[in-house]
Design an enzyme around this catalytic site. Structure first.
Site, PDB file in Angstrom:
ATOM      1  N   PRO A 150      14.454  28.804  29.145  1.00 43.14           N
ATOM      2  CA  PRO A 150      13.600  30.221  29.050  1.00 43.14           C
ATOM      3  C   PRO A 150      12.070  29.769  28.255  1.00 43.14           C
ATOM      4  CG  PRO A 150      14.409  31.325  27.464  1.00 43.14           C
ATOM      5  CD  PRO A 150      14.909  29.792  27.582  1.00 43.14           C
ATOM      6  N   TRP A 151      11.105  30.775  28.119  1.00 45.62           N
ATOM      7  CA  TRP A 151       9.625  30.113  27.440  1.00 45.62           C
ATOM      8  C   TRP A 151       9.255  29.777  26.304  1.00 45.62           C
ATOM      9  CZ3 TRP A 151       7.114  34.760  26.173  1.00 45.62           C
ATOM     10  CH2 TRP A 151       7.945  34.916  26.861  1.00 45.62           C
ATOM     11  N   LYS A 205      16.100  22.309  33.576  1.00 44.35           N
ATOM     12  CA  LYS A 205      15.230  23.059  34.300  1.00 44.35           C
ATOM     13  C   LYS A 205      14.194  24.011  33.040  1.00 44.35           C
ATOM     14  CE  LYS A 205      14.412  26.375  37.742  1.00 44.35           C
ATOM     15  NZ  LYS A 205      13.079  27.302  36.929  1.00 44.35           N
ATOM     16  N   PRO A 206      13.398  23.915  32.573  1.00 41.06           N
ATOM     17  CA  PRO A 206      12.242  24.819  31.657  1.00 41.06           C
ATOM     18  C   PRO A 206      12.068  25.405  32.557  1.00 41.06           C
ATOM     19  CG  PRO A 206      11.661  22.474  32.271  1.00 41.06           C
ATOM     20  CD  PRO A 206      12.518  21.929  32.906  1.00 41.06           C
ATOM     21  N   ALA A 207      11.511  26.560  31.810  1.00 40.98           N
ATOM     22  CA  ALA A 207      10.735  27.426  32.090  1.00 40.98           C
ATOM     23  C   ALA A 207       9.475  26.857  32.664  1.00 40.98           C
ATOM     24  CB  ALA A 207       9.710  28.516  31.462  1.00 40.98           C
ATOM     25  N   SER A 244      15.299  36.493  31.818  1.00 46.42           N
ATOM     26  CA  SER A 244      15.670  38.069  31.948  1.00 46.42           C
ATOM     27  C   SER A 244      16.887  38.463  33.235  1.00 46.42           C
ATOM     28  CB  SER A 244      14.581  38.806  32.610  1.00 46.42           C
ATOM     29  OG  SER A 244      14.004  38.636  34.197  1.00 46.42           O
ATOM     30  N   THR A 246      16.252  38.621  36.579  1.00 49.60           N
ATOM     31  CA  THR A 246      16.724  37.186  37.056  1.00 49.60           C
ATOM     32  C   THR A 246      17.850  36.825  37.073  1.00 49.60           C
ATOM     33  OG1 THR A 246      14.774  36.923  36.643  1.00 49.60           O
ATOM     34  CG2 THR A 246      16.007  35.082  37.222  1.00 49.60           C
ATOM     35  N   GLU A 271      22.886  34.749  29.475  1.00 48.17           N
ATOM     36  CA  GLU A 271      22.475  34.794  28.085  1.00 48.17           C
ATOM     37  C   GLU A 271      20.861  36.016  28.720  1.00 48.17           C
ATOM     38  OE1 GLU A 271      19.481  35.605  25.374  1.00 48.17           O
ATOM     39  OE2 GLU A 271      20.322  34.136  25.120  1.00 48.17           O
ATOM     40  N   CYS A 285      14.862  37.949  22.558  1.00 51.92           N
ATOM     41  CA  CYS A 285      15.853  38.404  22.974  1.00 51.92           C
ATOM     42  C   CYS A 285      16.508  39.306  22.626  1.00 51.92           C
ATOM     43  CB  CYS A 285      16.544  37.798  23.677  1.00 51.92           C
ATOM     44  SG  CYS A 285      16.030  37.223  25.493  1.00 51.92           S
TER      45      CYS A 285
END
Length: 469
Positions: free
Chosen positions: A142-143, A167-169, A219, A222, A240, A274
């Site tokens: 995630p970002w 694969k990044p955000a 999230s 997703t 996670e 998170c």
């Protein structure tokens, strides 16, 4: 920095490009390579080819390469930190902590070795549990913590003998691509690769038969899509996911001492964590004093560009999340919330929202029941600890939480009743590398960190030998 993809050992331009926006200005500050499906398939094929050779190395040989990556990151720590601040928005000090966290995680995994476990050894039989790598791992991040969260995944997966595609955000690709630039000189071709997309290549990775494991942080909605996509090939996965962490303040706390700690737990990285505290439950007689103390801290916070000295809270990372958080604020206003601090965006460029303290909401309010993932904190009263525990547990989330108390034993007893993967007493976000963490309920499946986090990227094989001829 040229911000290129790493595919099959080569730094390459993307089929497309993607603009990267600095959330402190709302304007493009860099352009990154963006892959198409052909490049994604090439990366999968390269990772598949590279896997047998990488897996055949000894664990010490693989660990040496991971350790070399850690040293290379540390050598460029200032560059990584500045880039994190520019693409994520967090203050430079927090960005430095994230870089250090990534280095520490890689070093930890480089020191681990999954040895066979002898289960039975007697005159009649030898039974040993062995572990072997699964294959190609898709690491989807995630970002909010693009470097640290990736380090948890690649450190464990690579040491275990898997090849990895990261694969990044789409809004925070640069630190991952810089990592790929460094990794190109360390790992054999195809062992570690980077792909950037506009969230259009995720389904290809999660459903492709040559991807053995999907490690996803993001999230819950997703994560459910990832799980569904992985089902057809029965690939392994680690999820996670989101949280709605509750903090329960017991009646024996010193508000003056604890309020800054509670504030930090809620507003670190502008609440975009998170594990951040998303709701606070306090004894009814203490709510007003606690809320007033938190409101003072919120009003004193310095909100601004993370590159500017003195900034304590940066912007929301992207426009979509910015609008979502403002929607939570409006919902709280519509539902009768009392705003003691914040409650509005800061005019001007960038995605800035003042830290917001809200009281007077019901337990059914949207801000209480959903994950806001931003700098907005509701404070709610309780009349008994049992009531607070019930409210903390009734959500579908179960990632983390905190008990704040002056009595450690009492705090541990209350904490032991909270249905989460991690529960702290008088501390927050302490995640030792040798201790696994993961979510309960709809906050995730599987664990990261610790030996268990490495084992998540392996397949168990039980060797069962009859000794008698």
């Amino acid at each position: 920095m040229q911000a290129r993809l790493l595919i099959d050992g080569a730094l390459v331009d993307g089929a497309y490009s993607i603009d990267v926006i600095n959330p402190a200005t709302g304007k493009t500050f860099a352009t990154a390579a963006r892959a198409d499906e052909t490049q994604a398939l090439a990366a999968i094929a390269a990772a598949t080819r590279a896997f047998p050779g990488w897996a055949s190395l000894s664990s010490k040989e693989r660990a040496a390469k991971v350790s070399e990556l850690a040293e290379a990151i540390e050598a460029r720590k200032d560059e990584f930190a500045r880039l994190l601040t520019q693409e994520v928005g967090k203050p430079l000090v927090e960005a430095g902590f994230e870089v250090a966290e990534a280095v520490d995680a890689l070093r930890f995994f480089a020191q681990q070795d999954i040895a066979p476990k002898v289960l039975h050894d007697n005159d009649e039989e030898l039974i040993v549990e062995q572990r072997y790598p699964q294959g190609v791992v898709a690491a989807i991040t995630p970002w909010n913590f693009p470097l640290a969260l990736l380090s948890y995944k690649i450190g464990a997966a690579l040491v275990a003998g898997n090849s990895v595609i990261s694969k990044p955000a789409p809004t925070t690709p640069l630190t991952t691509l810089l990592l790929g630039e460094i990794a190109a000189d360390i790992f054999p071709a195809g062992v570690f690769q980077t792909l950037v997309d506009r969230n259009d290549l995720g389904p290809l990775l999660t459903s492709h038969p040559d991807i053995a494991h999907v490690s996803f942080t993001g999230s819950t909605p997703t994560g459910k899509k990832v799980l569904a996509s992985a089902a057809d090939t029965l690939k392994r996965f680690t999820l996670e996911l989101g949280g709605n962490d509750a903090a329960i303040v017991l009646d024996d706390v010193d508000i003056e001492v604890m309020a800054p700690k509670i504030f930090f737990a809620a507003f670190i990285n502008a609440g975009q964590v998170c594990f951040a505290t998303k709701r606070v439950y306090a004894p009814r007689a203490m709510v007003d004093d606690l809320a007033a103390a938190l409101a003072k801290l919120a009003n004193d916070a310095v909100v601004g560009d993370g590159l500017e000295q003195g900034t304590t809270i940066g912007p929301i990372q992207n426009k979509m999340q910015y609008d979502k958080v403002l929607g939570f604020i409006q919902s709280a206003k519509d539902e009768g919330g009392t705003f003691l601090a914040g409650g509005e965006a800061i005019e001007g460029d960038g995605y800035f929202i003042r830290p917001t303290i809200v009281t007077g909401l019901s337990h059914d309010a949207r801000l209480v029941r959903e994950e806001q993932f931003g700098p907005v904190l509701p404070i709610l009263p309780y009349d008994s600890v049992d009531e607070a525990v019930q409210w903390a547990n009734e959500m579908e989330y179960g990632l983390g939480g905190i008990i704040w108390t002056g009595d450690i034993e009492r705090g541990a007893e209350v904490a032991s009743r909270i249905e989460t993967g991690t529960i702290w007493v008088n501390r927050h976000l302490v995640l030792p590398k040798d201790i696994p963490f993961g979510g309960a309920k709809q906050s995730g499946i599987g664990v990261q960190n610790g030996i268990e986090g490495i084992e998540d990227f392996t397949q168990r094989r039980v060797l069962n030998v009859k000794k008698a001829a």
